[in-house]
Motif scaffolding. Structure first.
Motif, PDB file in Angstrom:
ATOM      1  N   ILE A 208       0.992  -0.980   0.134  1.00 16.66           N
ATOM      2  CA  ILE A 208      -0.118   0.037  -0.111  1.00 16.66           C
ATOM      3  C   ILE A 208       0.974   1.269  -0.047  1.00 16.66           C
ATOM      4  CG2 ILE A 208      -1.386   1.319   1.349  1.00 16.66           C
ATOM      5  CD1 ILE A 208      -2.681  -1.143   2.345  1.00 16.66           C
ATOM      6  N   GLY A 209       1.796   1.353   0.848  1.00 11.62           N
ATOM      7  CA  GLY A 209       2.842   2.482   0.860  1.00 11.62           C
ATOM      8  C   GLY A 209       3.815   2.703  -0.252  1.00 11.62           C
ATOM      9  N   TRP A 210       3.843   1.388  -0.769  1.00  7.06           N
ATOM     10  CA  TRP A 210       4.824   1.615  -1.939  1.00  7.06           C
ATOM     11  C   TRP A 210       4.315   2.223  -3.296  1.00  7.06           C
ATOM     12  CZ3 TRP A 210       7.713  -3.373  -4.657  1.00  7.06           C
ATOM     13  CH2 TRP A 210       8.452  -2.949  -5.589  1.00  7.06           C
ATOM     14  N   SER A 211       2.966   1.699  -3.306  1.00  2.00           N
ATOM     15  CA  SER A 211       2.410   1.783  -4.624  1.00  2.00           C
ATOM     16  C   SER A 211       1.840   3.609  -4.407  1.00  2.00           C
ATOM     17  CB  SER A 211       0.987   1.149  -4.414  1.00  2.00           C
ATOM     18  OG  SER A 211       0.038   1.413  -3.547  1.00  2.00           O
ATOM     19  N   LEU A 212       1.466   3.916  -3.289  1.00  2.00           N
ATOM     20  CA  LEU A 212       1.181   5.239  -2.853  1.00  2.00           C
ATOM     21  C   LEU A 212       2.631   6.087  -3.161  1.00  2.00           C
ATOM     22  CD1 LEU A 212      -1.214   5.299   0.020  1.00  2.00           C
ATOM     23  CD2 LEU A 212      -2.007   5.833  -2.544  1.00  2.00           C
ATOM     24  N   ARG A 213       3.667   5.973  -2.592  1.00  2.00           N
ATOM     25  CA  ARG A 213       4.752   6.602  -2.825  1.00  2.00           C
ATOM     26  C   ARG A 213       5.345   6.610  -4.347  1.00  2.00           C
ATOM     27  NH1 ARG A 213       8.275   3.089  -0.127  1.00  2.00           N
ATOM     28  NH2 ARG A 213       9.367   2.695  -2.005  1.00  2.00           N
ATOM     29  N   GLU A 214       5.074   5.660  -5.163  1.00  2.00           N
ATOM     30  CA  GLU A 214       5.480   5.599  -6.344  1.00  2.00           C
ATOM     31  C   GLU A 214       4.652   6.504  -7.208  1.00  2.00           C
ATOM     32  OE1 GLU A 214       8.079   4.826  -9.481  1.00  2.00           O
ATOM     33  OE2 GLU A 214       8.165   4.093  -7.284  1.00  2.00           O
ATOM     34  N   TYR A 215       3.401   6.468  -6.976  1.00  2.00           N
ATOM     35  CA  TYR A 215       2.230   7.500  -7.639  1.00  2.00           C
ATOM     36  C   TYR A 215       2.532   8.922  -7.340  1.00  2.00           C
ATOM     37  CZ  TYR A 215      -1.770   9.635  -9.650  1.00  2.00           C
ATOM     38  OH  TYR A 215      -2.787  10.301 -10.184  1.00  2.00           O
ATOM     39  N   ALA A 216       2.983   9.043  -5.800  1.00  2.00           N
ATOM     40  CA  ALA A 216       3.551  10.307  -5.373  1.00  2.00           C
ATOM     41  C   ALA A 216       4.546  11.065  -6.462  1.00  2.00           C
ATOM     42  CB  ALA A 216       3.822  10.421  -4.042  1.00  2.00           C
ATOM     43  N   LYS A 217       5.478  10.082  -7.061  1.00  2.00           N
ATOM     44  CA  LYS A 217       6.267  10.879  -7.907  1.00  2.00           C
ATOM     45  C   LYS A 217       5.610  11.483  -9.252  1.00  2.00           C
ATOM     46  CE  LYS A 217       9.720   7.342  -6.752  1.00  2.00           C
ATOM     47  NZ  LYS A 217      10.412   6.203  -7.231  1.00  2.00           N
ATOM     48  N   THR A 218       4.284  11.245  -9.452  1.00  2.00           N
ATOM     49  CA  THR A 218       3.692  11.852 -10.500  1.00  2.00           C
ATOM     50  C   THR A 218       2.751  12.812 -10.122  1.00  2.00           C
ATOM     51  OG1 THR A 218       3.794   9.723 -11.705  1.00  2.00           O
ATOM     52  CG2 THR A 218       2.181  11.368 -12.439  1.00  2.00           C
ATOM     53  N   ALA A 219       1.724  12.513  -8.867  1.00  2.00           N
ATOM     54  CA  ALA A 219       0.754  13.282  -8.262  1.00  2.00           C
ATOM     55  C   ALA A 219       1.048  13.562  -7.063  1.00  2.00           C
ATOM     56  CB  ALA A 219      -0.561  12.712  -8.734  1.00  2.00           C
ATOM     57  N   PRO A 220       2.032  14.107  -6.472  1.00  2.00           N
ATOM     58  CA  PRO A 220       2.192  14.307  -4.964  1.00  2.00           C
ATOM     59  C   PRO A 220       1.292  14.912  -4.202  1.00  2.00           C
ATOM     60  CG  PRO A 220       3.578  15.992  -6.305  1.00  2.00           C
ATOM     61  CD  PRO A 220       2.988  15.077  -7.281  1.00  2.00           C
ATOM     62  N   GLY A 221       0.505  15.931  -4.925  1.00  2.00           N
ATOM     63  CA  GLY A 221      -0.774  16.524  -4.205  1.00  2.00           C
ATOM     64  C   GLY A 221      -1.818  15.738  -3.933  1.00  2.00           C
ATOM     65  N   GLU A 222      -1.969  14.729  -4.959  1.00  2.00           N
ATOM     66  CA  GLU A 222      -3.050  13.808  -4.858  1.00  2.00           C
ATOM     67  C   GLU A 222      -2.923  12.755  -3.749  1.00  2.00           C
ATOM     68  OE1 GLU A 222      -4.887  12.036  -8.295  1.00  2.00           O
ATOM     69  OE2 GLU A 222      -4.056  13.706  -9.571  1.00  2.00           O
ATOM     70  N   VAL A 223      -1.594  12.249  -3.438  1.00  2.00           N
ATOM     71  CA  VAL A 223      -1.328  11.566  -2.649  1.00  2.00           C
ATOM     72  C   VAL A 223      -1.224  11.817  -1.294  1.00  2.00           C
ATOM     73  CG1 VAL A 223       0.518   9.825  -1.925  1.00  2.00           C
ATOM     74  CG2 VAL A 223      -0.143   9.830  -4.370  1.00  2.00           C
TER      75      VAL A 223
END
Length: 246
Positions: A208-223
């Protein structure tokens, strides 16, 4: 030496179908089961087994040497068909030593674009075979993810996988979009995280944390907003991993 034949019928989970006949797989397996054991190191194998918590035996081949041997195995071989990929992968995963599984994962990563959506049941079987992060995570991000990227309709199958009783199947669903970047289906990702938020399994919490951390590289505000709104639902591990670089 291990039997390079076809997987036994009582392997982990039902076979998606019979292992296809493949002259290419015959060639690859013949070379592989000759070169890999000859390069094994029993003392190094013990170290690898210990590092992997005794989950699976090893021949004792370090990654750089293994990759060099793999290039020799594949030298002069043609591009595979989907049946070739299926045969190579299932026959490798039928062997006990982990280096053979690594070879199969590398092979599929290289040739996933040659596989259709029909390959997904094969990928599922591989995920369920001696499941541990070292193979599952690459299968999730590069093989299952590659299949879903090519055929978004497979997202419906991921919707089933996220609720699977096998935590490694659910982890695969969580991680299959790791490489999607701006093409990530954020609604699906966030929904998956919420659906497994209460799970106590370490590997699911980490995913869960890893998938969100990776997406945060693209959409930090959303995460950041998603975690803030749902922080009480997630384990400290999931939150820490998600916000690691924010």
């Amino acid at each position: 030496m291990s039997d390079p034949g076809h997987p036994p019928p009582d392997g982990p989970g039902p076979l998606p179908h019979a292992v296809p006949d493949s002259e290419l797989a015959d060639t690859v397996m013949g070379r592989l089961t000759t070169l890999y054991p000859a390069a094994g190191n029993p003392f190094r194998a013990q170290e690898m087994v210990a590092y992997m918590k005794g989950v699976v035996p090893f021949l004792g081949i370090r990654s750089p040497e293994r990759r060099a041997l793999s290039r020799t195995v594949l030298d002069g071989t043609p591009r595979p068909s989907e049946d070739d990929c299926t045969a190579v992968a299932l026959r490798c995963f039928a062997l006990p030593e982990r280096e053979y599984h690594y070879f199969a994962v590398d092979y599929l990563r290289r040739h996933v674009k040659r596989c259709s959506s029909d390959f997904l049941p094969v990928a599922r079987r591989l995920v369920r075979t001696v499941s541990w992060w070292d193979t599952v995570d690459h299968l999730a991000a590069h093989v299952v993810g590659g299949l879903v990227e090519a055929d978004p309709a497979l997202g419906a199958e991921m919707d089933r996988w996220i609720d699977d009783a096998d935590p490694w199947i659910a982890r695969t669903a969580l991680l299959h979009q790791l490489r999607f970047k701006e093409d990530t289906d954020a609604d699906r990702l966030f929904a998956y995280c919420l659906r497994r938020a209460a799970d106590t399994d370490f590997f699911l919490r980490k995913a869960i944390g890893w998938s969100l951390r990776e997406y945060a590289k693209t959409a930090p505000g959303e995460v950041r907003a998603f975690v803030a709104d749902n922080r009480s639902l997630f384990s400290p591990l999931s939150v820490r991993e998600a916000l690691k670089h924010l």
